[in-house]
Design a protein around this motif. Structure first.
Motif, PDB file in Angstrom:
ATOM      1  N   GLN A 146       0.780  -1.203  -0.023  1.00  0.00           N
ATOM      2  CA  GLN A 146       0.070   0.094  -0.009  1.00  0.00           C
ATOM      3  C   GLN A 146       0.629   1.250  -0.057  1.00  0.00           C
ATOM      4  O   GLN A 146       0.562   2.361  -0.607  1.00  0.00           O
ATOM      5  CB  GLN A 146      -1.040   0.021   1.255  1.00  0.00           C
ATOM      6  CG  GLN A 146      -1.973  -0.935   1.054  1.00  0.00           C
ATOM      7  CD  GLN A 146      -3.317  -0.730   1.886  1.00  0.00           C
ATOM      8  OE1 GLN A 146      -3.608   0.285   2.256  1.00  0.00           O
ATOM      9  NE2 GLN A 146      -4.058  -1.770   1.840  1.00  0.00           N
ATOM     10  N   LEU A 197      -0.137   3.777  -2.822  1.00  0.00           N
ATOM     11  CA  LEU A 197      -0.600   5.127  -2.504  1.00  0.00           C
ATOM     12  C   LEU A 197       0.333   6.277  -3.158  1.00  0.00           C
ATOM     13  O   LEU A 197      -0.126   7.175  -3.636  1.00  0.00           O
ATOM     14  CB  LEU A 197      -0.847   5.146  -1.052  1.00  0.00           C
ATOM     15  CG  LEU A 197      -1.985   4.452  -0.588  1.00  0.00           C
ATOM     16  CD1 LEU A 197      -1.854   4.507   0.928  1.00  0.00           C
ATOM     17  CD2 LEU A 197      -3.314   5.146  -0.807  1.00  0.00           C
ATOM     18  N   GLU A 241      -6.572  -3.737  -8.023  1.00  0.00           N
ATOM     19  CA  GLU A 241      -6.381  -3.503  -6.469  1.00  0.00           C
ATOM     20  C   GLU A 241      -6.221  -1.874  -6.460  1.00  0.00           C
ATOM     21  O   GLU A 241      -6.325  -1.378  -5.253  1.00  0.00           O
ATOM     22  CB  GLU A 241      -5.104  -4.083  -6.099  1.00  0.00           C
ATOM     23  CG  GLU A 241      -5.428  -5.795  -5.935  1.00  0.00           C
ATOM     24  CD  GLU A 241      -4.325  -6.655  -5.902  1.00  0.00           C
ATOM     25  OE1 GLU A 241      -3.358  -6.373  -5.917  1.00  0.00           O
ATOM     26  OE2 GLU A 241      -4.725  -7.719  -6.083  1.00  0.00           O
ATOM     27  N   ASN A 268      -9.664   0.789  -5.293  1.00  0.00           N
ATOM     28  CA  ASN A 268     -10.112   0.739  -3.865  1.00  0.00           C
ATOM     29  C   ASN A 268      -9.203   1.686  -3.189  1.00  0.00           C
ATOM     30  O   ASN A 268      -9.937   2.169  -2.038  1.00  0.00           O
ATOM     31  CB  ASN A 268      -9.978  -0.977  -3.539  1.00  0.00           C
ATOM     32  CG  ASN A 268     -10.396  -0.938  -1.913  1.00  0.00           C
ATOM     33  OD1 ASN A 268      -9.397  -0.917  -1.175  1.00  0.00           O
ATOM     34  ND2 ASN A 268     -11.515  -1.020  -1.653  1.00  0.00           N
ATOM     35  N   LEU A 269      -8.164   2.169  -3.599  1.00  0.00           N
ATOM     36  CA  LEU A 269      -7.280   2.922  -2.799  1.00  0.00           C
ATOM     37  C   LEU A 269      -7.168   4.365  -3.544  1.00  0.00           C
ATOM     38  O   LEU A 269      -6.478   5.121  -3.224  1.00  0.00           O
ATOM     39  CB  LEU A 269      -5.699   2.320  -2.839  1.00  0.00           C
ATOM     40  CG  LEU A 269      -5.490   1.062  -2.197  1.00  0.00           C
ATOM     41  CD1 LEU A 269      -4.347   0.424  -2.447  1.00  0.00           C
ATOM     42  CD2 LEU A 269      -5.873   1.076  -0.492  1.00  0.00           C
TER      43      LEU A 269
END
Ligand code: SF4
Ligand code: SF4
Lengths: 260, 442
Positions: free
Chosen positions: A76, A80, A108, A111-112
């Motif tokens: 992450q 990010l 993936e 969702n971020l």
């Protein structure tokens, strides 16, 4: 350098944005064999005047190997950071020659907070072909046999089996399928961060098993669509001391057909 | 005393179903031990998936021989169970072949004949399955993880099914013989049992035939109750659980793994340039359970994963296509599912005994699943693709990796190196991020 290349930053400085961002990926940037795929793909895009950009030093690992090793933190952190960069450039469409990057960016990142149209390079090339922008002359491949090894993260992971095959068929070569193909395809052994470690004890290595199967259909070329599969299959071919069969990415085959 | 039969029947029926519901309740309780997960989205797609995969057996025919045999047993068994309805009515009210009166003669004839033919097909399929499983050496059916109970279980199921069908034929044949002797009303048409067993029963006295018919009828009935209660202990639970299991299946792309939301918060805080590094930590909720990453035991798996464990048929289709397993590594996705169920049962028994779970010093990791298995997976999704009831062994493997890495920092050394590289150099190899464009000028 026999092709032109601009970074996202350069486009931004001109106040313009390219048609597509080419996400090169770590293998495509640093692995000697995979760099050839990267260059071949750039040459094709150049030749047919597709405006594309790369992030260059602003690109980071997507975090795929960390995530699949179980390290959600590192994943992450990468995700990010990348999303911040991509969103700052207002990126809409991303193409990548790595199914692992493709899968992670496409599935993936949303969702971020990272929402982009993400496509694999074989899908992009197929689109270009259907739009009439890319013409494939396959003459030089007549009489050669090609077998395609499905990358797990393109095939089973995301259901794309047709785009790579459609391109290969245009090469006028004979496309032979291995018994384990498409949904039944056998992994090359690199996924899930296995690329970066020794395999667990067993009777043989996965890439040897897979290459054995590929060689058994007697191809001239084993075609891949993933830099990791490329490494695994190339090692496999070496394992069998085979010097006649080539392992090539589909982008390389297309560039070769066009003498690029 | 004339109602004694009916009373015994009703008692058996009630006991049988109560035991059965007790088992189901226990399973339900065990599944609730897992973490909550919301899988109620896209209901239309879920019903369609269940219809296609569980009811329609769409994944079974990928292996045609096993697939077709399975469909025969499945269809046969479902339809033959319609007969259970008649048995129950007859048993409770003391009637004989109750449906004949409802259906009318010709339809009842067709009904009984259809059942007979299906029963015959079931017998044939069961025999072939038995031979195939025990003498044919299909690799996935003879692997080490099946030694002991799993193998016996599989055989018992086949034997029970065979016995139930044999009782069914005996009952019909005896009834038919009685009808031939004019001792019973001519109801139904029995092409199989009259032809095969009928001649054997020709010389039996009426009394013997009545005993035979009643005996087989009771055996059949008790056998079904027994089978129903046997399910709990058996991989055969899938005949029920395949339905909810496919309904709750993951509908996302197989390559998409979930993102842990708790991690996102933490990292966003870390990356926020406006965050004051010296600020006091936000007031902690005293009741909050500290977040645990990944799973080392069944309590950290989600409820669908636990449902998966109960639904596994131990068919080994997953293991047969697993690249790690094919090349001789210890990992077997089927074993992952069996281990998860074993551990879940262990915990369930613990709860039965103590009223609540009392730490037994055991975990799913290490006590059941070895780290070597967990690290051998290539996350290729072949097992997920292969499973006929849409089980996802990979998701369990991933949760355990998360636990090993984020809770224990116990990844293989080379992976630690890779992860450090990603963290520091933004690539899994030790290259400088500034060099990311070098390929262009080489
Ligand atoms: S995802 Fe893992 S467990 Fe499943 S088949 Fe692939 S390697 Fe085996
Ligand atoms: S997980 Fe699925 S494929 Fe694997 S043994 Fe269980 S039922 Fe069969």
């Amino acid at each position: 350098m026999d092709f032109t290349l601009k970074t996202m930053a350069e486009y931004a400085a001109e106040g313009k944005s390219p048609e597509v961002l080419f996400w090169v990926g770590c293998a495509g940037s640093f692995d000697d064999r995979a760099k050839k795929i990267t260059r071949a793909f750039c040459k094709i895009l150049n030749k047919i005047n597709v405006e594309f950009a790369v992030l260059g030093p602003e690109e980071s690992c997507t975090g795929d190997p960390a995530k699949r090793a179980g390290n959600e933190f590192v994943f992450q952190m990468m995700a990010l950071t990348n999303i911040e960069v991509l969103n700052a450039y207002d990126v809409k469409k991303i193409v990548t020659a790595c199914p692992h990057c493709f899968n992670t960016l496409k599935n993936e990142y949303p969702n971020l907070g990272g929402n982009y149209e993400v496509i694999h390079h074989t899908q992009f090339l197929k689109q270009l072909m259907e739009e009439g922008r890319l013409k494939i002359e396959g003459g030089s491949f007549k009489g050669r046999k090609i077998t395609f090894h499905d990358p797990c993260y393109l095939g089973r992971g995301n259901g794309e089996y047709e785009a790579p095959r459609m391109l290969l068929e245009k090469l006028d070569a004979e496309l032979v399928e291995m018994k384990r193909c498409k949904t039944n395809g056998l992994c090359c052994g690199a996924g899930g961060a296995q690329m970066f470690k020794e395999p667990e004890k067993g009777a043989k290595d996965i890439n040897v098993e897979r290459t054995e199967e590929a060689l058994s259909v007697k191809p001239n070329v084993i075609a891949t669509g993933c830099p990791f599969c490329m490494t695994m299959m190339t090692d496999g071919v070496k394992h069998f001391d085979n010097t006649t069969v080539e392992v090539k990415d589909i982008a390389e085959l297309l560039a070769e057909a066009d003498d690029l | 005393m004339q109602y004694i039969d009916n009373i015994i029947f009703i008692i058996a029926l009630i006991v049988g179903f109560r035991l059965f519901f007790k088992s189901l309740k226990e399973i339900y309780r065990n599944i609730l031990l897992g973490r909550k997960i919301d899988r109620s989205d896209r209901p239309a797609e879920r019903w369609a998936t269940m219809g296609k995969v569980a009811l329609g057996q769409s994944k079974m025919t990928k292996r045609p021989i096993a697939g077709i045999l399975h469909i025969i047993v499945y269809v046969g068994f479902v339809i033959i169970n319609l007969e259970l309805l008649e048995i129950i009515i007859d048993g409770v009210f003391g009637t004989h072949r109750f449906l004949a009166g409802i259906f009318g003669n010709s339809f009842y004839n067709a009904f009984t004949a259809t059942l007979e033919i299906l029963a015959l097909l079931v017998v044939l399929a069961v025999v072939v399955f038995f031979i195939r499983r025990n003498f044919y050496g299909v690799k996935r059916l003879t692997m080490k993880e099946l030694f002991g109970w799993p193998k016996q279980d599989a055989n018992w199921i086949l034997i029970i099914e065979f016995a139930l069908m044999a009782a069914f034929f005996t009952m019909n044949a005896a009834d038919w013989s009685l009808q031939q002797k004019g001792a019973g009303e001519a109801l139904g048409y029995y092409p199989v049992s009259s032809a095969v067993l009928g001649p054997l029963f020709g010389n039996f006295s009426e009394g013997a035939l009545v005993i035979l018919e009643r005996g087989a009828w009771w055996f059949h009935f008790i056998g079904i109750l027994f089978f129903m209660n046997y399910l709990y202990y058996s991989k055969h639970l899938h005949i029920i659980f395949a339905f909810p299991n496919t309904w709750f299946a993951n509908l996302e792309k197989k390559g998409k793994f979930n993102n842990l939301a708790s991690v996102t918060q933490e990292i966003k805080l870390m990356m926020d340039p406006n965050a004051d590094p010296y600020a006091a930590a936000p007031e902690a909720d005293p009741n909050a359970v500290p977040e645990k990453f990944g799973a080392d035991d069944i309590f950290d798996l989600n409820q669908v994963q636990l449902l998966n464990a109960y639904s596994c048929t131990e068919c080994g289709r997953c293991t047969a296509v697993c690249p790690a397993n094919i090349t001789g590594k210890k990992l077997s996705p089927r074993k992952i599912m069996m281990d998860t169920r074993d551990r879940l049962e262990e915990v369930g028994k613990n709860i039965n005994k103590n009223g609540k779970f009392v730490d037994d010093g055991k975990k799913l990791i290490d006590d059941h699943i070895q780290r070597e298995e967990i690290w051998a997976c290539t996350t290729c999704n072949a097992c997920v693709e292969a499973c006929p009831v849409l089980i996802d062994p990979l998701s369990i493997i991933m949760e355990m990796r998360r636990f090993l890495v984020m809770e224990q920092s116990a990844a293989p050394q080379e992976l630690n190196l890779m992860m450090t590289n990603v963290e520091n150099n933004a690539a899994p190899w030790q290259y400088n991020q500034a060099d990311r464009l070098k390929w262009a000028s080489e």
